[in-house]
Design a protein around this motif. Structure first.
Motif, PDB file in Angstrom:
ATOM      1  N   GLY A 231       0.862  -1.179   0.000  1.00 49.65           N
ATOM      2  CA  GLY A 231       0.000   0.000   0.000  1.00 49.65           C
ATOM      3  C   GLY A 231       0.898   1.228   0.000  1.00 49.65           C
ATOM      4  O   GLY A 231       0.579   2.258  -0.559  1.00 49.65           O
ATOM      5  N   PHE A 232       2.056   1.072   0.655  1.00 46.06           N
ATOM      6  CA  PHE A 232       3.115   2.081   0.625  1.00 46.06           C
ATOM      7  C   PHE A 232       4.438   1.346   0.798  1.00 46.06           C
ATOM      8  O   PHE A 232       4.670   0.714   1.827  1.00 46.06           O
ATOM      9  N   ARG A 233       5.284   1.405  -0.213  1.00 53.68           N
ATOM     10  CA  ARG A 233       6.476   0.581  -0.253  1.00 53.68           C
ATOM     11  C   ARG A 233       7.577   1.066   0.702  1.00 53.68           C
ATOM     12  O   ARG A 233       7.717   2.260   0.952  1.00 53.68           O
ATOM     13  N   ILE A 234       8.361   0.112   1.176  1.00 56.09           N
ATOM     14  CA  ILE A 234       9.531   0.434   1.985  1.00 56.09           C
ATOM     15  C   ILE A 234      10.459   1.376   1.224  1.00 56.09           C
ATOM     16  O   ILE A 234      11.038   2.298   1.817  1.00 56.09           O
ATOM     17  N   ASP A 235      10.627   1.183  -0.072  1.00 54.86           N
ATOM     18  CA  ASP A 235      11.472   2.083  -0.874  1.00 54.86           C
ATOM     19  C   ASP A 235      11.057   3.541  -0.691  1.00 54.86           C
ATOM     20  O   ASP A 235      11.912   4.425  -0.521  1.00 54.86           O
ATOM     21  N   LEU A 236       9.751   3.802  -0.749  1.00 55.88           N
ATOM     22  CA  LEU A 236       9.264   5.179  -0.635  1.00 55.88           C
ATOM     23  C   LEU A 236       9.383   5.696   0.790  1.00 55.88           C
ATOM     24  O   LEU A 236       9.713   6.872   1.006  1.00 55.88           O
ATOM     25  N   GLY A 266      16.213   1.572   6.214  1.00 55.30           N
ATOM     26  CA  GLY A 266      17.252   1.375   5.214  1.00 55.30           C
ATOM     27  C   GLY A 266      17.776  -0.053   5.207  1.00 55.30           C
ATOM     28  O   GLY A 266      18.067  -0.620   4.142  1.00 55.30           O
ATOM     29  N   ALA A 267      17.903  -0.652   6.389  1.00 59.53           N
ATOM     30  CA  ALA A 267      18.357  -2.032   6.476  1.00 59.53           C
ATOM     31  C   ALA A 267      17.362  -2.982   5.821  1.00 59.53           C
ATOM     32  O   ALA A 267      17.746  -3.923   5.114  1.00 59.53           O
ATOM     33  N   ALA A 268      16.065  -2.745   6.050  1.00 62.35           N
ATOM     34  CA  ALA A 268      15.032  -3.574   5.415  1.00 62.35           C
ATOM     35  C   ALA A 268      15.113  -3.466   3.903  1.00 62.35           C
ATOM     36  O   ALA A 268      14.956  -4.458   3.169  1.00 62.35           O
ATOM     37  N   ARG A 269      15.376  -2.265   3.431  1.00 64.37           N
ATOM     38  CA  ARG A 269      15.519  -2.052   1.978  1.00 64.37           C
ATOM     39  C   ARG A 269      16.728  -2.820   1.440  1.00 64.37           C
ATOM     40  O   ARG A 269      16.653  -3.459   0.388  1.00 64.37           O
ATOM     41  N   GLN A 270      17.843  -2.766   2.160  1.00 60.94           N
ATOM     42  CA  GLN A 270      19.043  -3.467   1.721  1.00 60.94           C
ATOM     43  C   GLN A 270      18.859  -4.982   1.747  1.00 60.94           C
ATOM     44  O   GLN A 270      19.511  -5.710   0.986  1.00 60.94           O
ATOM     45  N   LYS A 271      17.974  -5.460   2.601  1.00 60.28           N
ATOM     46  CA  LYS A 271      17.686  -6.893   2.654  1.00 60.28           C
ATOM     47  C   LYS A 271      16.827  -7.353   1.480  1.00 60.28           C
ATOM     48  O   LYS A 271      16.575  -8.545   1.314  1.00 60.28           O
ATOM     49  N   GLY A 272      16.377  -6.418   0.672  1.00 58.42           N
ATOM     50  CA  GLY A 272      15.583  -6.774  -0.491  1.00 58.42           C
ATOM     51  C   GLY A 272      14.092  -6.638  -0.310  1.00 58.42           C
ATOM     52  O   GLY A 272      13.310  -7.119  -1.124  1.00 58.42           O
ATOM     53  N   TYR A 273      13.669  -5.964   0.767  1.00 58.06           N
ATOM     54  CA  TYR A 273      12.251  -5.818   1.050  1.00 58.06           C
ATOM     55  C   TYR A 273      11.650  -4.519   0.493  1.00 58.06           C
ATOM     56  O   TYR A 273      10.507  -4.189   0.801  1.00 58.06           O
ATOM     57  N   GLY A 274      12.422  -3.787  -0.288  1.00 58.66           N
ATOM     58  CA  GLY A 274      12.003  -2.451  -0.717  1.00 58.66           C
ATOM     59  C   GLY A 274      10.689  -2.382  -1.463  1.00 58.66           C
ATOM     60  O   GLY A 274       9.971  -1.393  -1.368  1.00 58.66           O
ATOM     61  N   SER A 275      10.356  -3.429  -2.210  1.00 56.74           N
ATOM     62  CA  SER A 275       9.118  -3.412  -2.999  1.00 56.74           C
ATOM     63  C   SER A 275       7.907  -3.846  -2.187  1.00 56.74           C
ATOM     64  O   SER A 275       6.781  -3.801  -2.687  1.00 56.74           O
ATOM     65  N   LEU A 276       8.129  -4.270  -0.937  1.00 56.48           N
ATOM     66  CA  LEU A 276       7.031  -4.712  -0.080  1.00 56.48           C
ATOM     67  C   LEU A 276       6.438  -3.532   0.683  1.00 56.48           C
ATOM     68  O   LEU A 276       7.022  -2.455   0.773  1.00 56.48           O
ATOM     69  N   ASP A 277       5.272  -3.755   1.268  1.00 57.09           N
ATOM     70  CA  ASP A 277       4.644  -2.740   2.108  1.00 57.09           C
ATOM     71  C   ASP A 277       5.548  -2.421   3.298  1.00 57.09           C
ATOM     72  O   ASP A 277       6.295  -3.281   3.783  1.00 57.09           O
ATOM     73  N   HIS A 278       5.461  -1.169   3.784  1.00 52.69           N
ATOM     74  CA  HIS A 278       6.343  -0.781   4.889  1.00 52.69           C
ATOM     75  C   HIS A 278       6.098  -1.592   6.159  1.00 52.69           C
ATOM     76  O   HIS A 278       6.952  -1.649   7.038  1.00 52.69           O
ATOM     77  N   SER A 279       4.977  -2.261   6.252  1.00 51.21           N
ATOM     78  CA  SER A 279       4.732  -3.150   7.394  1.00 51.21           C
ATOM     79  C   SER A 279       5.649  -4.372   7.372  1.00 51.21           C
ATOM     80  O   SER A 279       5.738  -5.102   8.366  1.00 51.21           O
ATOM     81  N   ALA A 280       6.365  -4.580   6.257  1.00 48.96           N
ATOM     82  CA  ALA A 280       7.320  -5.682   6.166  1.00 48.96           C
ATOM     83  C   ALA A 280       8.552  -5.445   7.037  1.00 48.96           C
ATOM     84  O   ALA A 280       9.453  -6.291   7.067  1.00 48.96           O
ATOM     85  N   LEU A 281       8.591  -4.337   7.765  1.00 50.82           N
ATOM     86  CA  LEU A 281       9.606  -4.188   8.809  1.00 50.82           C
ATOM     87  C   LEU A 281       9.550  -5.375   9.769  1.00 50.82           C
ATOM     88  O   LEU A 281      10.536  -5.719  10.420  1.00 50.82           O
ATOM     89  N   LEU A 282       8.371  -6.006   9.852  1.00 49.02           N
ATOM     90  CA  LEU A 282       8.210  -7.204  10.676  1.00 49.02           C
ATOM     91  C   LEU A 282       9.224  -8.275  10.303  1.00 49.02           C
ATOM     92  O   LEU A 282       9.759  -8.978  11.181  1.00 49.02           O
TER      93      LEU A 282
END
Length: 295
Positions: A231-236, A266-282
């Motif tokens: 709904g809102f990407r980690i990248d953004l 930023g760490a979540a993005r580097q792990k490859g989660y950037g295209s996922l919803d920001h709730s993927a911080l989980l």
């Protein structure tokens, strides 16, 4: 009926533009990728092949693109908004960009004969679909009141927060709060699961108390299910937290928790989660806790 150009038909822009059509406005949309324009046309809007074509006859020009350079590219140049919009048209930028860039572009818009508002939004894809966004606006009060009836088709909370650039400053604060809250909810869910608690029941009771918040209401259930459709990407959100930390440093404001949250994003993005919803911080919390696996 108002003639509207809508530039940027992405996750947020497309449902916003659709709501404007449903409210009875004449809306012509443009997007860099044609499939989004085609989907908008199927929903009753009109499609344009260029920014220049979209804005030529519009009373209102809305932009909703990812970042400061994208906004500058859309409004500048021979084919941009400033060179092709009608004299006296109102340009409303829904994008989330740097406050200083917003101020500079508002001045350029005025020089081109346009009236400008920075009006970033909060509420995510669900809020865009429901027409229930929170809109924080920087710009002249009379222009805000002129466009308010149109904005009511996309938002429920519409507030002028100050002169040009103020909307972007408030949005930066919004993104700081949202990111920090998501991180705390993620940590709480992993903590609860480690102890075998019924997380659905826990979410219900937490949401009803002082810990209640929109992240619990809108995101927690899908986080438990590991559903991270963006709904809102980690990248953004990573980009937005860069805006926050930079603006805070310029103002001499210390944001220790905000800076840490920016690093986590930023760490979540580097792990490859950037295209996922920001709730993927989980996912990152699970991994650091030795309780999950890579996405």
């Amino acid at each position: 009926m108002t003639s509207i150009a809508f530039i940027g038909l992405g996750i947020m822009g497309l449902p916003m533009a659709k709501n404007l059509v449903q409210a009875g406005h004449d809306v012509i949309g443009f997007n860099r990728s044609r499939p989004a324009v085609d989907r908008f046309v199927e929903a009753g809007g009109r499609g344009a092949d260029s920014v220049a074509q979209a804005v030529a006859e519009a009373d209102l020009v809305f932009t909703m693109v990812p970042d400061s350079p994208d906004v500058e590219a859309v409004v500048s140049g021979e084919d941009g908004v400033f060179a092709n919009a009608r004299d006296g048209a109102v340009w409303v930028d829904f994008s989330t960009i740097r406050p200083d860039v917003s101020v500079r572009l508002a001045e350029a818009a005025n020089a081109a004969g346009l009236r400008a508002l920075d009006a970033p939004v909060s509420g995510g894809e669900a809020g865009a679909i429901e027409g229930a966004l929170s809109i924080m606006i920087g710009g002249d009060e009379d222009v805000v009141e002129q466009v308010r009836p149109v904005l009511e088709a996309v938002g429920k909370t519409i507030v002028r927060v100050g002169p040009a650039g103020s909307g972007q400053t408030v949005k930066a604060a919004n993104q700081l709060i949202v990111a920090g809250t998501i991180q705390l909810v993620a940590e709480s869910l992993v903590f609860l699961e480690a102890y075998g608690v019924d997380t659905t029941a826990a979410i219900e009771v937490l949401a009803g108390g002082l810990a209640g918040n929109r992240i619990l209401d809108r995101k927690a259930a899908s986080m438990v299910k590991h559903e991270f459709e963006p709904g809102f990407r980690i990248d953004l959100h990573h980009k937005d937290l860069g805006i926050v930390t930079s603006a805070a440093r310029e103002a001499g404001v210390v944001i220790p928790l905000g800076a840490l949250t920016a690093q986590i994003m930023g760490a979540a993005r580097q792990k490859g989660y950037g295209s996922l919803d920001h709730s993927a911080l989980l996912l990152l919390v699970e991994e650091l806790s030795g309780r999950g696996s890579d996405a």
